[in-house]
Design a protein around this motif. Structure first.
Motif, PDB file in Angstrom:
ATOM      1  N   LYS A   4     -32.858  61.665  10.372  1.00 55.96           N
ATOM      2  CA  LYS A   4     -32.267  61.674  11.714  1.00 55.96           C
ATOM      3  C   LYS A   4     -33.310  61.104  12.667  1.00 55.96           C
ATOM      4  CE  LYS A   4     -28.400  63.901  10.821  1.00 55.96           C
ATOM      5  NZ  LYS A   4     -27.096  63.366  11.094  1.00 55.96           N
ATOM      6  N   THR A   5     -32.849  60.411  13.691  1.00 54.48           N
ATOM      7  CA  THR A   5     -33.782  59.849  14.667  1.00 54.48           C
ATOM      8  C   THR A   5     -33.793  60.693  15.932  1.00 54.48           C
ATOM      9  OG1 THR A   5     -32.041  58.359  15.434  1.00 54.48           O
ATOM     10  CG2 THR A   5     -33.609  57.481  13.808  1.00 54.48           C
ATOM     11  N   ILE A   6     -34.943  60.691  16.590  1.00 54.23           N
ATOM     12  CA  ILE A   6     -35.112  61.393  17.854  1.00 54.23           C
ATOM     13  C   ILE A   6     -35.905  60.487  18.786  1.00 54.23           C
ATOM     14  CG2 ILE A   6     -37.167  62.639  17.048  1.00 54.23           C
ATOM     15  CD1 ILE A   6     -36.135  65.029  18.828  1.00 54.23           C
TER      16      ILE A   6
ATOM     17  N   SER B 256     -31.457  59.542  25.360  1.00 50.41           N
ATOM     18  CA  SER B 256     -30.364  59.152  24.473  1.00 50.41           C
ATOM     19  C   SER B 256     -30.046  57.658  24.503  1.00 50.41           C
ATOM     20  CB  SER B 256     -29.103  59.947  24.825  1.00 50.41           C
ATOM     21  OG  SER B 256     -28.756  59.718  26.174  1.00 50.41           O
TER      22      SER B 256
ATOM     23  N   LEU C  85     -39.247  59.660  14.895  1.00 45.38           N
ATOM     24  CA  LEU C  85     -39.364  59.466  16.338  1.00 45.38           C
ATOM     25  C   LEU C  85     -39.322  57.969  16.623  1.00 45.38           C
ATOM     26  CD1 LEU C  85     -41.101  59.035  19.075  1.00 45.38           C
ATOM     27  CD2 LEU C  85     -39.927  61.227  18.906  1.00 45.38           C
TER      28      LEU C  85
ATOM     29  N   LEU D 210     -37.055  64.117  10.784  1.00 52.67           N
ATOM     30  CA  LEU D 210     -36.910  63.398  12.043  1.00 52.67           C
ATOM     31  C   LEU D 210     -37.842  62.202  12.090  1.00 52.67           C
ATOM     32  CD1 LEU D 210     -36.767  66.276  14.698  1.00 52.67           C
ATOM     33  CD2 LEU D 210     -34.869  65.117  13.552  1.00 52.67           C
TER      34      LEU D 210
ATOM     35  N   PHE E 113     -32.892  68.356  23.189  1.00 54.55           N
ATOM     36  CA  PHE E 113     -33.181  68.832  21.832  1.00 54.55           C
ATOM     37  C   PHE E 113     -33.380  70.338  21.813  1.00 54.55           C
ATOM     38  CE2 PHE E 113     -36.104  69.468  18.168  1.00 54.55           C
ATOM     39  CZ  PHE E 113     -35.250  69.012  17.171  1.00 54.55           C
TER      40      PHE E 113
ATOM     41  N   PRO F  63     -30.373  57.016  19.048  1.00 53.20           N
ATOM     42  CA  PRO F  63     -30.983  58.236  18.518  1.00 53.20           C
ATOM     43  C   PRO F  63     -29.951  59.333  18.244  1.00 53.20           C
ATOM     44  CG  PRO F  63     -31.992  57.582  20.612  1.00 53.20           C
ATOM     45  CD  PRO F  63     -30.827  56.701  20.400  1.00 53.20           C
ATOM     46  N   ASN F  64     -30.166  60.075  17.162  1.00 43.06           N
ATOM     47  CA  ASN F  64     -29.332  61.241  16.877  1.00 43.06           C
ATOM     48  C   ASN F  64     -29.616  62.372  17.862  1.00 43.06           C
ATOM     49  OD1 ASN F  64     -30.103  60.148  13.795  1.00 43.06           O
ATOM     50  ND2 ASN F  64     -27.948  60.537  14.176  1.00 43.06           N
ATOM     51  N   TYR F  65     -30.878  62.501  18.246  1.00 44.88           N
ATOM     52  CA  TYR F  65     -31.309  63.560  19.159  1.00 44.88           C
ATOM     53  C   TYR F  65     -32.181  62.944  20.249  1.00 44.88           C
ATOM     54  CZ  TYR F  65     -30.252  66.545  15.098  1.00 44.88           C
ATOM     55  OH  TYR F  65     -29.645  67.163  14.034  1.00 44.88           O
ATOM     56  N   ASN F  66     -32.271  63.662  21.369  1.00 45.44           N
ATOM     57  CA  ASN F  66     -33.220  63.243  22.396  1.00 45.44           C
ATOM     58  C   ASN F  66     -33.981  64.471  22.877  1.00 45.44           C
ATOM     59  OD1 ASN F  66     -32.180  64.156  25.202  1.00 45.44           O
ATOM     60  ND2 ASN F  66     -30.347  63.332  24.189  1.00 45.44           N
ATOM     61  N   LEU F  67     -35.199  64.253  23.318  1.00 36.86           N
ATOM     62  CA  LEU F  67     -36.057  65.365  23.724  1.00 36.86           C
ATOM     63  C   LEU F  67     -35.521  66.118  24.935  1.00 36.86           C
ATOM     64  CD1 LEU F  67     -39.704  64.062  23.234  1.00 36.86           C
ATOM     65  CD2 LEU F  67     -38.534  65.859  21.981  1.00 36.86           C
TER      66      LEU F  67
END
Length: 193
Positions: free
Chosen positions: A34-36, A40, A7, A5, A60, A53-57
């Motif tokens: 992958k980006t977080i 989003s 960030l 990941l 997540f 972003p691929n993911y967001n907190l």
């Protein structure tokens, strides 16, 4: 494929992780980047690159496996909204997942106490002490481009190549003489002055 990941924040320093992400994404490594981010929404780097972003907190699942968290520096680390990244860093340390931070991301780590028990570096000791009021890791500070201590890799803002070398070594992507040659190529170039 194993996930690494990265960030990202608005204003992230896109070049600081570019050497290593290119190597990680090469065929045959077994890794994918992958980006977080904290949410989003697309993030725009210091260089003007827009990344979704691929993911967001917010959504997540901490059940998503990842092998390392890479945190580039940038202009966003003093913003209150980005301080919520602390929970992802805490999770990483609790699960012995390596964390690699460079430039102002080290200042973020220092302000939240993550550098206090590990050998580390940053933009400078005086900068860390000034910009991270909760920093108490002075006795563990090393004046170097990049420092690797257990599950923590830190680098100053001019140490992107050393930072990448330490990540590649930690993840066993490139080793030994091949890693030395890789480092020499990106540090010294094809033409020696």
């Amino acid at each position: 494929m194993k996930n690494v990941l990265v960030l990202i924040t608005d204003g992230f320093a896109d070049w600081e992780a570019s050497y290593v992400t290119a190597e990680l994404n090469k065929p045959g490594t077994g890794y994918q980047v992958k980006t977080i981010a904290i949410d989003s929404h697309p993030k725009t780097s210091m260089g003007g690159l827009t990344v979704i972003p691929n993911y967001n907190l917010q959504d997540f699942s901490f059940k998503v496996p990842f092998e390392m968290l890479i945190i580039p520096g940038g202009t966003g680390w003093k913003e209150d909204k980005n301080q919520q990244v602390k929970k992802l860093v805490e999770f990483s340390f609790e699960k012995d997942i390596p964390v690699a931070a460079i430039c102002d991301a080290t200042t973020f780590l220092g302000n939240h106490g993550f550098l206090n028990k590990h050998a580390h570096t940053g933009n400078s000791l005086s900068y860390l002490k000034e910009e991270a009021p909760n920093y108490e890791g002075e006795e563990k500070y090393i004046n170097a481009q990049s420092v690797r201590d257990g599950c923590l890799i830190t680098a100053n803002g001019s140490g992107a190549v050393e930072f990448s070398r330490d990540i590649l070594s930690k993840l066993d992507i490139i080793e030994g003489e091949e890693l030395r040659e890789w480092y020499d190529l990106f540090k010294k170039g094809f033409i020696k002055s």
